[in-house]
Design a protein around this motif. Structure first.
Motif, PDB file in Angstrom:
ATOM      1  N   LEU A   1       3.574  -4.551  -7.000  1.00 30.03           N
ATOM      2  CA  LEU A   1       4.089  -3.364  -7.673  1.00 30.03           C
ATOM      3  C   LEU A   1       3.542  -3.258  -9.099  1.00 30.03           C
ATOM      4  O   LEU A   1       3.174  -2.163  -9.552  1.00 30.03           O
ATOM      5  CB  LEU A   1       5.618  -3.414  -7.690  1.00 30.03           C
ATOM      6  CG  LEU A   1       6.357  -2.181  -8.202  1.00 30.03           C
ATOM      7  CD1 LEU A   1       6.034  -0.979  -7.330  1.00 30.03           C
ATOM      8  CD2 LEU A   1       7.862  -2.421  -8.224  1.00 30.03           C
ATOM      9  N   VAL A   2       3.480  -4.386  -9.801  1.00 23.27           N
ATOM     10  CA  VAL A   2       2.942  -4.381 -11.171  1.00 23.27           C
ATOM     11  C   VAL A   2       1.488  -3.918 -11.177  1.00 23.27           C
ATOM     12  O   VAL A   2       1.100  -3.048 -11.968  1.00 23.27           O
ATOM     13  CB  VAL A   2       3.065  -5.788 -11.792  1.00 23.27           C
ATOM     14  CG1 VAL A   2       2.311  -5.854 -13.120  1.00 23.27           C
ATOM     15  CG2 VAL A   2       4.526  -6.151 -12.005  1.00 23.27           C
ATOM     16  N   LEU A   3       0.683  -4.481 -10.270  1.00 25.20           N
ATOM     17  CA  LEU A   3      -0.733  -4.087 -10.233  1.00 25.20           C
ATOM     18  C   LEU A   3      -0.907  -2.685  -9.690  1.00 25.20           C
ATOM     19  O   LEU A   3      -1.840  -1.973 -10.086  1.00 25.20           O
ATOM     20  CB  LEU A   3      -1.539  -5.094  -9.416  1.00 25.20           C
ATOM     21  CG  LEU A   3      -2.279  -6.158 -10.236  1.00 25.20           C
ATOM     22  CD1 LEU A   3      -3.344  -5.507 -11.115  1.00 25.20           C
ATOM     23  CD2 LEU A   3      -1.324  -6.960 -11.092  1.00 25.20           C
ATOM     24  N   ASP A   4      -0.022  -2.252  -8.784  1.00 26.40           N
ATOM     25  CA  ASP A   4      -0.074  -0.870  -8.304  1.00 26.40           C
ATOM     26  C   ASP A   4       0.075   0.101  -9.469  1.00 26.40           C
ATOM     27  O   ASP A   4      -0.622   1.124  -9.538  1.00 26.40           O
ATOM     28  CB  ASP A   4       1.050  -0.613  -7.290  1.00 26.40           C
ATOM     29  CG  ASP A   4       0.679  -1.068  -5.886  1.00 26.40           C
ATOM     30  OD1 ASP A   4      -0.515  -1.346  -5.644  1.00 26.40           O
ATOM     31  OD2 ASP A   4       1.573  -1.141  -5.028  1.00 26.40           O
ATOM     32  N   LEU A   5       0.984  -0.212 -10.384  1.00 29.22           N
ATOM     33  CA  LEU A   5       1.203   0.661 -11.539  1.00 29.22           C
ATOM     34  C   LEU A   5      -0.058   0.759 -12.386  1.00 29.22           C
ATOM     35  O   LEU A   5      -0.491   1.854 -12.765  1.00 29.22           O
ATOM     36  CB  LEU A   5       2.366   0.136 -12.383  1.00 29.22           C
ATOM     37  CG  LEU A   5       2.623   0.880 -13.702  1.00 29.22           C
ATOM     38  CD1 LEU A   5       2.975   2.332 -13.433  1.00 29.22           C
ATOM     39  CD2 LEU A   5       3.737   0.197 -14.498  1.00 29.22           C
TER      40      LEU A   5
ATOM     41  N   ILE B   1       0.838  -1.204   0.000  1.00 30.43           N
ATOM     42  CA  ILE B   1       0.000   0.000   0.000  1.00 30.43           C
ATOM     43  C   ILE B   1       0.870   1.250   0.000  1.00 30.43           C
ATOM     44  O   ILE B   1       0.543   2.261  -0.643  1.00 30.43           O
ATOM     45  CB  ILE B   1      -0.947  -0.025   1.208  1.00 30.43           C
ATOM     46  CG1 ILE B   1      -1.939  -1.186   1.055  1.00 30.43           C
ATOM     47  CG2 ILE B   1      -1.704   1.285   1.340  1.00 30.43           C
ATOM     48  CD1 ILE B   1      -2.810  -1.420   2.265  1.00 30.43           C
ATOM     49  N   GLY B   2       2.015   1.197   0.708  1.00 30.00           N
ATOM     50  CA  GLY B   2       2.941   2.331   0.670  1.00 30.00           C
ATOM     51  C   GLY B   2       3.478   2.575  -0.728  1.00 30.00           C
ATOM     52  O   GLY B   2       3.615   3.720  -1.168  1.00 30.00           O
ATOM     53  N   LEU B   3       3.778   1.490  -1.446  1.00 33.49           N
ATOM     54  CA  LEU B   3       4.225   1.627  -2.835  1.00 33.49           C
ATOM     55  C   LEU B   3       3.137   2.230  -3.710  1.00 33.49           C
ATOM     56  O   LEU B   3       3.422   3.015  -4.614  1.00 33.49           O
ATOM     57  CB  LEU B   3       4.645   0.258  -3.376  1.00 33.49           C
ATOM     58  CG  LEU B   3       5.944  -0.329  -2.818  1.00 33.49           C
ATOM     59  CD1 LEU B   3       6.123  -1.765  -3.287  1.00 33.49           C
ATOM     60  CD2 LEU B   3       7.143   0.517  -3.223  1.00 33.49           C
ATOM     61  N   ALA B   4       1.875   1.854  -3.430  1.00 30.98           N
ATOM     62  CA  ALA B   4       0.763   2.424  -4.190  1.00 30.98           C
ATOM     63  C   ALA B   4       0.683   3.932  -3.971  1.00 30.98           C
ATOM     64  O   ALA B   4       0.477   4.705  -4.922  1.00 30.98           O
ATOM     65  CB  ALA B   4      -0.544   1.755  -3.782  1.00 30.98           C
TER      66      ALA B   4
ATOM     67  N   ARG C   1       1.395   6.761  -6.899  1.00 34.75           N
ATOM     68  CA  ARG C   1       0.356   7.714  -7.306  1.00 34.75           C
ATOM     69  C   ARG C   1       0.814   9.155  -7.115  1.00 34.75           C
ATOM     70  O   ARG C   1       0.512  10.021  -7.949  1.00 34.75           O
ATOM     71  CB  ARG C   1      -0.921   7.426  -6.526  1.00 34.75           C
ATOM     72  CG  ARG C   1      -1.535   6.098  -6.927  1.00 34.75           C
ATOM     73  CD  ARG C   1      -2.774   5.710  -6.161  1.00 34.75           C
ATOM     74  NE  ARG C   1      -3.089   4.304  -6.447  1.00 34.75           N
ATOM     75  CZ  ARG C   1      -4.215   3.712  -6.126  1.00 34.75           C
ATOM     76  NH1 ARG C   1      -5.154   4.379  -5.483  1.00 34.75           N
ATOM     77  NH2 ARG C   1      -4.422   2.442  -6.427  1.00 34.75           N
ATOM     78  N   LEU C   2       1.535   9.415  -6.032  1.00 32.29           N
ATOM     79  CA  LEU C   2       2.067  10.764  -5.847  1.00 32.29           C
ATOM     80  C   LEU C   2       3.115  11.078  -6.906  1.00 32.29           C
ATOM     81  O   LEU C   2       3.197  12.214  -7.390  1.00 32.29           O
ATOM     82  CB  LEU C   2       2.656  10.899  -4.441  1.00 32.29           C
ATOM     83  CG  LEU C   2       1.645  10.857  -3.281  1.00 32.29           C
ATOM     84  CD1 LEU C   2       2.368  10.968  -1.946  1.00 32.29           C
ATOM     85  CD2 LEU C   2       0.608  11.958  -3.415  1.00 32.29           C
TER      86      LEU C   2
END
Length: 270
Positions: A152-156, A55-58, A62-63
């Motif tokens: 990370l892939v899905l976060d992107l 969640i931190g990577l998300a 986004r920022l």
């Protein structure tokens, strides 16, 4: 500072912020379901760390995309054209786009990855391997790294969709930043309860995987220019979740009645 005070003193900005926060939270449900299912496969002591890191990577992603918003908007420009014509729809127009942007390609690749991952997890749950717990523990370190890479892939993918939605709803960058931070904080607080709930109810795992399969198909369709209204998707998900909640309530009720009907195994000493 004065500009921010003047901006947030406008009631229309607060209305846009509220709508955007709700939209970002709804869009974040997909990401949260994926993180919950994936981290539940890790050893117990690594799950919370993986959720928070994911969640931190998300939030970071986004920022970062918001800081490069002009570049991100440029991702919607066509980069190549197949030069083909799709079969005409009922209105005489092609049923799919032949021009593809970087955003389309990201959605298609992300959708394919989500369909592959959901299908693999459904197969794993339907036909588990023997000594699975021993196998998972033996490769715990690799599993943690693999889980972070997949998150990370899905976060992107979800971040690109989320930020482009934010750009379409407001033109004020501070409003987008506040909405994204609020949505990610909601995800952070909801991650643990959702993951525990999914872990306690095996049937919910299959339902959630079905959601991910549907979301992956929608992402692929969106990448090809076939836009499915998200309201239909989330309404169907809410209906399915409500039916599953009734099933869980019914099972718990039957289990409680069965436990109450069992004769006591120990009798008091006279």
């Amino acid at each position: 500072m004065d500009g921010l005070i003047a901006l947030f003193s406008d009631p229309s900005v607060w209305a846009a912020l509220t709508a955007l926060v709700v939209m970002e939270v709804v869009l974040g449900i997909d990401n949260l379901i994926f993180i919950s299912i994936l981290t539940n496969k890790l050893p117990e002591h690594q799950r919370r760390k993986a959720r928070r890191l994911g969640i931190g990577l998300a939030l970071f992603m986004r920022l970062a995309l918001l800081s490069a918003i002009s570049w991100l908007v440029g991702l919607t420009a066509p980069v190549f054209d197949l030069g083909l014509q799709g079969s005409p729809s009922a209105y005489g127009e092609p049923s799919f786009e032949t021009q593809f942007s970087w955003r389309d390609l990201i959605l298609i690749v992300g959708g394919l990855f989500l369909v592959w991952k959901a299908t693999k997890e459904i197969h794993h749950n339907a036909d588990p391997r023997p000594n699975d717990d021993v196998f998972d523990v033996a490769r715990a370190g690799l599993s943690f790294g693999a889980a972070i890479v997949q998150i990370l892939v899905l976060d992107l993918v979800f971040s690109v969709d989320s930020i482009l939605t934010a750009v379409g709803m407001t033109e004020h960058l501070p409003v987008m930043v506040v909405a994204v931070v609020c949505a990610v904080l909601v995800m952070l607080f909801a991650a643990e309860p959702m993951a525990n709930f999914i872990n306690r109810n095996p049937t919910v795992v299959m339902l959630a995987l079905g959601f991910l399969l549907m979301i992956g198909a929608v992402l692929i369709a969106d990448g090809f220019g076939v836009h499915v209204p998200k309201g239909y998707i989330y309404t169907a998900m809410a209906f399915s979740a409500a039916v599953e909640a009734l099933n869980i309530w019914s099972r718990n009720k039957r289990a409680a009645l069965a436990a109450a009907a069992e004769p006591p195994t120990h009798f008091p000493q006279g």
